[in-house]
Design a protein around this motif. Structure first.
Motif, PDB file in Angstrom:
ATOM      1  N   LYS A  13       0.840  -1.203   0.000  1.00 42.72           N
ATOM      2  CA  LYS A  13       0.000   0.000   0.000  1.00 42.72           C
ATOM      3  C   LYS A  13       0.876   1.255   0.000  1.00 42.72           C
ATOM      4  N   ILE A  14       1.928   1.223   0.832  1.00 43.66           N
ATOM      5  CA  ILE A  14       2.810   2.398   0.914  1.00 43.66           C
ATOM      6  C   ILE A  14       3.511   2.619  -0.423  1.00 43.66           C
ATOM      7  N   ARG A  15       4.028   1.534  -1.013  1.00 42.47           N
ATOM      8  CA  ARG A  15       4.794   1.675  -2.258  1.00 42.47           C
ATOM      9  C   ARG A  15       3.906   1.988  -3.464  1.00 42.47           C
ATOM     10  N   LEU A  22       8.610   3.487  -6.300  1.00 41.09           N
ATOM     11  CA  LEU A  22       8.607   2.136  -6.867  1.00 41.09           C
ATOM     12  C   LEU A  22       9.429   2.096  -8.164  1.00 41.09           C
ATOM     13  N   PHE A  23       9.241   3.129  -9.008  1.00 41.69           N
ATOM     14  CA  PHE A  23       9.962   3.181 -10.281  1.00 41.69           C
ATOM     15  C   PHE A  23      11.470   3.234 -10.013  1.00 41.69           C
ATOM     16  N   TRP A  24      11.841   4.067  -9.073  1.00 35.71           N
ATOM     17  CA  TRP A  24      13.266   4.219  -8.748  1.00 35.71           C
ATOM     18  C   TRP A  24      13.844   2.895  -8.247  1.00 35.71           C
ATOM     19  N   ASP A  25      13.096   2.245  -7.349  1.00 34.07           N
ATOM     20  CA  ASP A  25      13.550   0.966  -6.798  1.00 34.07           C
ATOM     21  C   ASP A  25      13.752  -0.070  -7.899  1.00 34.07           C
ATOM     22  N   LEU A  26      12.831  -0.083  -8.862  1.00 34.86           N
ATOM     23  CA  LEU A  26      12.888  -1.123  -9.893  1.00 34.86           C
ATOM     24  C   LEU A  26      13.920  -0.833 -10.969  1.00 34.86           C
ATOM     25  N   GLN A 116      13.342  -6.416  -9.559  1.00 31.86           N
ATOM     26  CA  GLN A 116      14.399  -5.523 -10.033  1.00 31.86           C
ATOM     27  C   GLN A 116      15.515  -6.335 -10.721  1.00 31.86           C
ATOM     28  N   ALA A 117      15.917  -7.432 -10.117  1.00 33.11           N
ATOM     29  CA  ALA A 117      16.977  -8.272 -10.687  1.00 33.11           C
ATOM     30  C   ALA A 117      16.517  -8.879 -12.011  1.00 33.11           C
ATOM     31  N   LEU A 118      15.274  -9.311 -12.057  1.00 38.09           N
ATOM     32  CA  LEU A 118      14.744  -9.883 -13.303  1.00 38.09           C
ATOM     33  C   LEU A 118      14.807  -8.866 -14.429  1.00 38.09           C
ATOM     34  N   LEU A 119      14.319  -7.660 -14.131  1.00 43.83           N
ATOM     35  CA  LEU A 119      14.308  -6.587 -15.132  1.00 43.83           C
ATOM     36  C   LEU A 119      15.727  -6.271 -15.600  1.00 43.83           C
ATOM     37  N   THR A 120      16.630  -6.144 -14.639  1.00 44.20           N
ATOM     38  CA  THR A 120      18.008  -5.751 -14.953  1.00 44.20           C
ATOM     39  C   THR A 120      18.698  -6.815 -15.817  1.00 44.20           C
ATOM     40  N   VAL A 121      18.544  -8.068 -15.411  1.00 43.61           N
ATOM     41  CA  VAL A 121      19.214  -9.149 -16.142  1.00 43.61           C
ATOM     42  C   VAL A 121      18.619  -9.268 -17.560  1.00 43.61           C
ATOM     43  N   LEU A 122      17.305  -9.180 -17.627  1.00 46.07           N
ATOM     44  CA  LEU A 122      16.636  -9.317 -18.922  1.00 46.07           C
ATOM     45  C   LEU A 122      17.075  -8.205 -19.881  1.00 46.07           C
ATOM     46  N   LEU A 123      17.083  -6.981 -19.382  1.00 48.44           N
ATOM     47  CA  LEU A 123      17.436  -5.863 -20.262  1.00 48.44           C
ATOM     48  C   LEU A 123      18.940  -5.816 -20.542  1.00 48.44           C
TER      49      LEU A 123
END
Lengths: 251, 324
Positions: A13-15, A22-26, A116-123
Motif C-alpha cells: 500500500k505504501i509503495r 517504486l519506479f526508482w527501486d525497480l 528488479q533483478a529480473l528486469l536488470t538481467v533481462l534488459l
C-alpha cells in the motif's frame, strides 16, 4: 503467516501509492548499468580483457549487489520513519513475534529486489548483449533474496541501535564508500595493492557480488564461490541474531 | 458486536512486585517502576494516574510487551508478559502515547492494515472499517493520506484502530490528547460500552476528570510506587475532610487571595471575581469559613462540595512527598 500477509499489505500500500519510489527501486540498477558500465566500457576500452569479459558483463553482478545493498539500506531506514510516526512501537504490540516482524518487514522488499533483478538481467541481455547463463537463474534468485535479507539485517542492527536519523545517514554513507569500493563490485580485486585486496577479501559485499557474478555470467571458481556463499550466509545469520537482540531490547 | 469470551484467568491483568530499572549510558539507573502490585478485574475500566515520571507509561509498556520487567511478574489474561509475549499480544490492542499512524497510508488503509495484523480477512476488515469511520466521523476523510490531516484527526485515526478489533484487553496511554471535547465524550461512552461487553480497558491519563467520569478502578502512583488504590468512592474516603468551595463575588475583596493562602489550602485558584479553593477541614469549619468570606463582599454564587479526584490526587502526592 498472518504477520507476513499484513506486512505485505502495508508495504504494498505504501509503495503503490508512491510510483516514483517504486519506479526508482525497480529501475535504478538498470540505469546504473546503462550509463556507468557502457561509459566505462567505451571510455577505457574494456579494461577487463584478462577476465575474458567486457565491463558491462562484469559489472552486472556488481550492480545487482549494489541494488540489494541499496534496498536493504532504505528498508532499514524505514525504522526511523516508523519511529518518527510512532507506529514502530505500536507495531511491536501487534500479534507477531519479533522474528516474524523482522522477517515480514524485509519480505516485500525482497520481492522488489527479485523483480528488479529480473528486469536488470533481462534488459542487460537484450540491450547490452550480456551473455547470461540462464541455467543458473535459480541460484541468482536465491542470491538476490539472501543478499537483500542479509544486508537488511546488517543495517537493522544500526537502525535499531541508533536513535538519530542523521547519525544513521552518515553511517550508511561511510558503508557505501567503504563496502562498495573495497570490494569486487566495480573491478576485479586481483590487481589491487595487497592491503586493499585483503580488505576486499573479507568484505561481505565481495562474497555477495562474486556469487551474483557466478550465477549470471559464470565468472569465478566454483569452490571459492561456495566458500564465499557459505561465509555470506553466516554473516546474514549473525546479523539477524544481532538485529533480533536490539529489537528485543528497545527501550 | 457479541460479548467478549470469558477469560481463562480470574484477573485480566496481574502485576506482582513489578520493577523496571532503566540503565541509561553514562547516567545513574532510573527505577521507573518500583515494586508495583495490582490486579484488574475483567470487564472493568482501570486507570493509572500519576504525575509526569510516575511510571504509568513504563507500566503500560511492560504490560504491552514493549519492555521486559527487571524483576517481578506481570500477566495479561494469565499469560506472562516476559515468557509468553506472543500470547499476550494476541489478546491486546494498544493506543500508545505518541500518535501512531502510517503517514503514507490513507485513513481507510490505516484501519485495514491494523485489522489485517489482527487476523481479519480483507472483506471483514473493509466492512468493519466503514462502521468505525462512521463512528469516528472519518468517512469524509477515508481516502486522504494521514500526513495531510491535522494532529487531532491523526489521533482520531489512532484511537479508531482499537475499535476495529475485538481484543479482550485494550491499553490506552493518554488517549484523549489532542481530541476535541465532543469526540472525547463519544469515545468515553464507546469505552463504557466496550467494558460492558466484557472488554477490559486500561488507561493512563493526567486529565483527572476523565478518570473520575470513566473508571471503575483507579491506581494512583508516584515515583514508580502505588500511592492509593480503589474506586472513586474509596479514594474519596481517603480525603473525606477535603472540601471544594467556589464563591463568586460581585467584586473580588482586596487581599482575599493572601488571606486564603494562609489557610494552607489543598488548591487555590482565583479567576476574576471567583475563588475556587479546596481546604482540609471539618464540615462546620468549612461553613464557618464561607460565612466569614461572605462578610467581605457581596456574594453572587456559592458552591460547596466534597473533594474531587484532583484534590485527592494533590493531597495524596503531598503526603507521599512528606513521607519520603
Amino acid at each position: 503467516m498472518m504477520a507476513v500477509h499484513a506486512m505485505l499489505f502495508r508495504e504494498a500500500k505504501i509503495r503503490t501509492t508512491n510510483f516514483t519510489f517504486l519506479f526508482w527501486d525497480l529501475c535504478y540498477p538498470l540505469g546504473y548499468l546503462l550509463v556507468f558500465s557502457v561509459g566505462i566500457n567505451d571510455a577505457v576500452a574494456s579494461p577487463l580483457s584478462a577476465e575474458g569479459v567486457d565491463y558491462q558483463s562484469f559489472f552486472l553482478g556488481g550492480v545487482l549487489g549494489m541494488a540489494s545493498f541499496g534496498i536493504a539500506a532504505n528498508t532499514a531506514w524505514g525504522f526511523f520513519m516508523d519511529r518518527d510516526n510512532g507506529i514502530f512501537y505500536e507495531m511491536l504490540t501487534y500479534p507477531m513475534s519479533r522474528a516474524q516482524y523482522l522477517g515480514a518487514k524485509v519480505f516485500f522488499n525482497v520481492l522488489v529486489a527479485v523483480v528488479q533483478a529480473l528486469l536488470t538481467v533481462l534488459l542487460a541481455w537484450l540491450l547490452l548483449g550480456v551473455s547470461i547463463r540462464w541455467e543458473r537463474f535459480p541460484l541468482l534468485l536465491l542470491t538476490v533474496v539472501l543478499g537483500t535479507a542479509g544486508w537488511f539485517y546488517f543495517y537493522s542492527i544500526f537502525a535499531l541501535r541508533i536513535r538519530r536519523n542523521d547519525i544513521f545517514n552518515s553511517l550508511t554513507s561511510v558503508f557505501y564508500f567503504v563496502f562498495l569500493f573495497a570490494s569486487s563490485m566495480f573491478y576485479p580485486i586481483e590487481p589491487l595493492p595487497a592491503f586493499f585486496r585483503s580488505v576486499a577479501l573479507v568484505n561481505p559485499i565481495t562474497w555477495h557480488v562474486d556469487v551474483l557474478r557466478f550465477s549470471t555470467i559464470a565468472l569465478g571458481i566454483p569452490s571459492n564461490i561456495a566458500l564465499e556463499a557459505g561465509a555470506f550466509v553466516l554473516f546474514a545469520l549473525a546479523s539477524f541474531a544481532c538485529a533480533m537482540h536490539y529489537l528485543q531490547h528497545q527501550e | 458486536m457479541c460479548p467478549i469470551k470469558k477469560p481463562v484467568s480470574e484477573f485480566a491483568i496481574q502485576c506482582e512486585n513489578l520493577v523496571k530499572v532503566y540503565r541509561p549510558r553514562r547516567r545513574a539507573p532510573v527505577r521507573a517502576v518500583d515494586g508495583l502490585s495490582f490486579a484488574v478485574a475483567p470487564g472493568s475500566i482501570f486507570a493509572l494516574l500519576g504525575p509526569n515520571g510516575a511510571g504509568k507509561t513504563t507500566t503500560l509498556k511492560v504490560l504491552t510487551t514493549l519492555l521486559l520487567p527487571t524483576t517481578g511478574r506481570a500477566s495479561v489474561l494469565g499469560h506472562d508478559v516476559a515468557k509468553q509475549p506472543l500470547d499476550v499480544r494476541r489478546r491486546i490492542s494498544a493506543v500508545i502515547q505518541e500518535t501512531a499512524v502510517d503517514m503514507f497510508l490513507s485513513v481507510r488503509d490505516n484501519l485495514l492494515t491494523f485489522a489485517r495484523f489482527h487476523g481479519f480477512s480483507l472483506a471483514a476488515a473493509r466492512s468493519r472499517a466503514s462502521e468505525v469511520m462512521e463512528q469516528f466521523h472519518l468517512t469524509a476523510e477515508a481516502e486522504r493520506k494521514v500526513m495531510d490531516l491535522s494532529g487531532g484527526y491523526r489521533r482520531r485515526v489512532q484511537v479508531a484502530k482499537v475499535f476495529m478489533v475485538d481484543t479482550p484487553v485494550v491499553f490506552m496511554d493518554e488517549f484523549s490528547t489532542g481530541m476535541d471535547p465532543i469526540l472525547k465524550r463519544a469515545v468515553m461512552s464507546m469505552l463504557r460500552a466496550e467494558a460492558s461487553r466484557g472488554r477490559t480497558i486500561v488507561l493512563t491519563t493526567q486529565v483527572l476528570s476523565e478518570a473520575e467520569e470513566l473508571c471503575d478502578d483507579i491506581l494512583i502512583m508516584n515515583k514508580g510506587r502505588q500511592v492509593a488504590r480503589g474506586d472513586l468512592h474509596a479514594l474519596k474516603l481517603l480525603s473525606r475532610d477535603v472540601y471544594e468551595v467556589s464563591m463568586t463575588f460581585e467584586r473580588l475583596p482586596c487581599e482575599i487571595e493572601g488571606e486564603l493562602q494562609r489557610l494552607d489550602p489543598v488548591r487555590l485558584h482565583v479567576n476574576q471575581n471567583t475563588i475556587e479553593l479546596a481546604v482540609r477541614a471539618e464540615e462546620p469549619h468549612v461553613l464557618e469559613l464561607v460565612g466569614e468570606l461572605a462578610k467581605k463582599g457581596r456574594v453572587l454564587h456559592v458552591e460547596i462540595k466534597g473533594a474531587s479526584l484532583e484534590d485527592i490526587f494533590v493531597e495524596l502526592l503531598k503526603e507521599d512527598a512528606h513521607s519520603n
